[in-house]
Design an enzyme around this catalytic site. Structure first.
Site, PDB file in Angstrom:
ATOM      1  CB  SER A 129      43.867  -3.815 -22.381  1.00  0.00           C
ATOM      2  OG  SER A 129      43.124  -4.094 -23.533  1.00  0.00           O
TER       3      SER A 129
ATOM      4  CB  THR B  89      44.537  -5.940 -26.123  1.00  0.00           C
ATOM      5  OG1 THR B  89      45.269  -5.288 -25.088  1.00  0.00           O
ATOM      6  CG2 THR B  89      43.484  -4.993 -26.666  1.00  0.00           C
TER       7      THR B  89
ATOM      8  CE1 TYR C  55      46.304   0.331 -25.125  1.00  0.00           C
ATOM      9  CE2 TYR C  55      45.035  -1.508 -26.004  1.00  0.00           C
ATOM     10  CZ  TYR C  55      45.245  -0.559 -25.025  1.00  0.00           C
ATOM     11  OH  TYR C  55      44.410  -0.501 -23.940  1.00  0.00           O
TER      12      TYR C  55
ATOM     13  CE  LYS D  57      47.165  -0.512 -21.565  1.00  0.00           C
ATOM     14  NZ  LYS D  57      47.368   0.471 -20.484  1.00  0.00           N
TER      15      LYS D  57
END
Length: 339
Positions: A125, A127, A150, A154
């Site tokens: 991601s 992110t 979250y 990743k």
């Protein structure tokens, strides 16, 4: 060639299964149905004419994971989607995210490292970049401290894969994707979140169809053109195709490193208000919304530089924002039996 798709009944996973069949692969789906529906199998079959092998399995169960690979010994590659994925929820329940997203990955890799060679595509991601200092974001941008559990799963997941690849026959592609939206053109599969949607577009479509009273826009005071967050929204079918291209690259030994990283996005940033306006144009429906406070874990803006994926993978996003939103609306209308 047989490809295992974990989380294969989920939003991105199901579309990737369809694209794998389009390219002549056989597929085995692993899913625990925690955030998906068995009905998706029927949708895949309607589109492809093929019914994938489906194994209901929780990847947090180490013994079950080992048993699966004892049964399916001819797996050519694994595309790993199975994970919890909501930023806000991860802030509220971090241990769920660490158990589900990290534990499952470890158990998968423990089985794959026993093989002479394994091809692994990881659903990463954008992110991992946190709030990048420069837009658009390239793969060489530094990985920032995560702004949510979250995002941290990743980042940690990528590190685990790199470490394991150094000492095993595992080779991998990490696909850092931006914001997937839309649905298959047939409207046989699409995004169907369990409970209240955590992502913008399904909340938009559910509001437009009448399931939600109004859309909450988190923050109107960001340093952007209209004060709302900016993201890179990519059609899920374009994203799915990138996974198949990446898997072929590994299977054909075209990778130049044991672990390669690619951004997967459109290269265009759109604000929340721009997405709302585009949806209203496509659907012809006014969308009620209100501004509320910022949401913890959200960053200001993120959109991709996709030059590397374009040049090295030979992949490029094709669908426009309006096309993606139109497909999402068609899907929402179909599942609610409204036209």
């Amino acid at each position: 060639m047989r490809i295992v798709v974990t989380g294969g009944l989920g939003f991105i996973g199901s579309h990737t299964v369809v694209e794998l069949y389009n390219q002549g692969f056989e597929v085995v789906i692993i899913d625990n149905l925690s955030n998906s529906s068995i009905d998706v199998l029927e949708g895949i079959e309607k589109i492809t004419g093929e019914k994938p092998v489906f194994v209901q399995l929780d990847l947090r169960d180490k013994t079950s994971v080992a048993g699966f690979f004892k049964q399916y010994t001819d797996v050519a590659g694994v595309i790993h989607f199975a994970a919890s994925k909501a930023v806000g929820e991860s802030v509220e329940n971090p241990l769920l995210y660490y158990e589900n997203n990290i534990g499952a990955l470890v158990y998968l890799l423990q089985e794959l490292q026993q093989k002479d060679q394994s091809c692994f595509i990881f659903s990463s991601s954008c992110t991992v970049y946190g709030q990048a200092e420069k837009m658009p974001i390239t793969e060489s941008a530094s990985v920032q401290p995560a702004m949510s559990p979250y995002g941290n799963t990743k980042r940690i997941g990528e590190e685990i894969i790199r470490d394991v690849a150094k000492v095993s026959g595992i080779k991998a592609v990490l696909l850092r994707y931006f914001n997937p939206i839309g649905a298959h053109a047939t409207a046989e599969i699409g995004e169907l979140p369990v409970g209240v949607p955590q992502n913008l577009v399904p909340f938009i479509t559910q509001t437009a169809i009448g399931l939600r009273n109004e859309l909450s826009v988190y923050g109107d005071d960001y340093p952007t053109a209209d004060g709302t967050c900016v993201r890179d929204y990519i059609h899920v079918v374009d994203l799915a195709k990138a996974h198949v291209v990446a898997m072929k690259r590994l299977l054909e030994n075209k990778n130049l490193e044991k672990v390669e990283t690619f951004n997967v996005g459109t290269g265009t940033g759109s604000s929340v208000l721009e997405v709302i306006q585009a949806f209203e144009k496509v659907s012809g429906k006014p969308l009620p919304y209100k501004f509320v406070g910022r949401r913890e874990g959200d960053i200001v803006e993120a959109y991709a530089n996709t030059d590397r994926a374009n040049a090295v993978l030979g992949w490029k996003a094709e669908a426009t924002l309006e096309e993606a939103l139109g497909s999402a609306w068609k899907w929402e209308q179909k599942i609610r039996n409204k036209s």
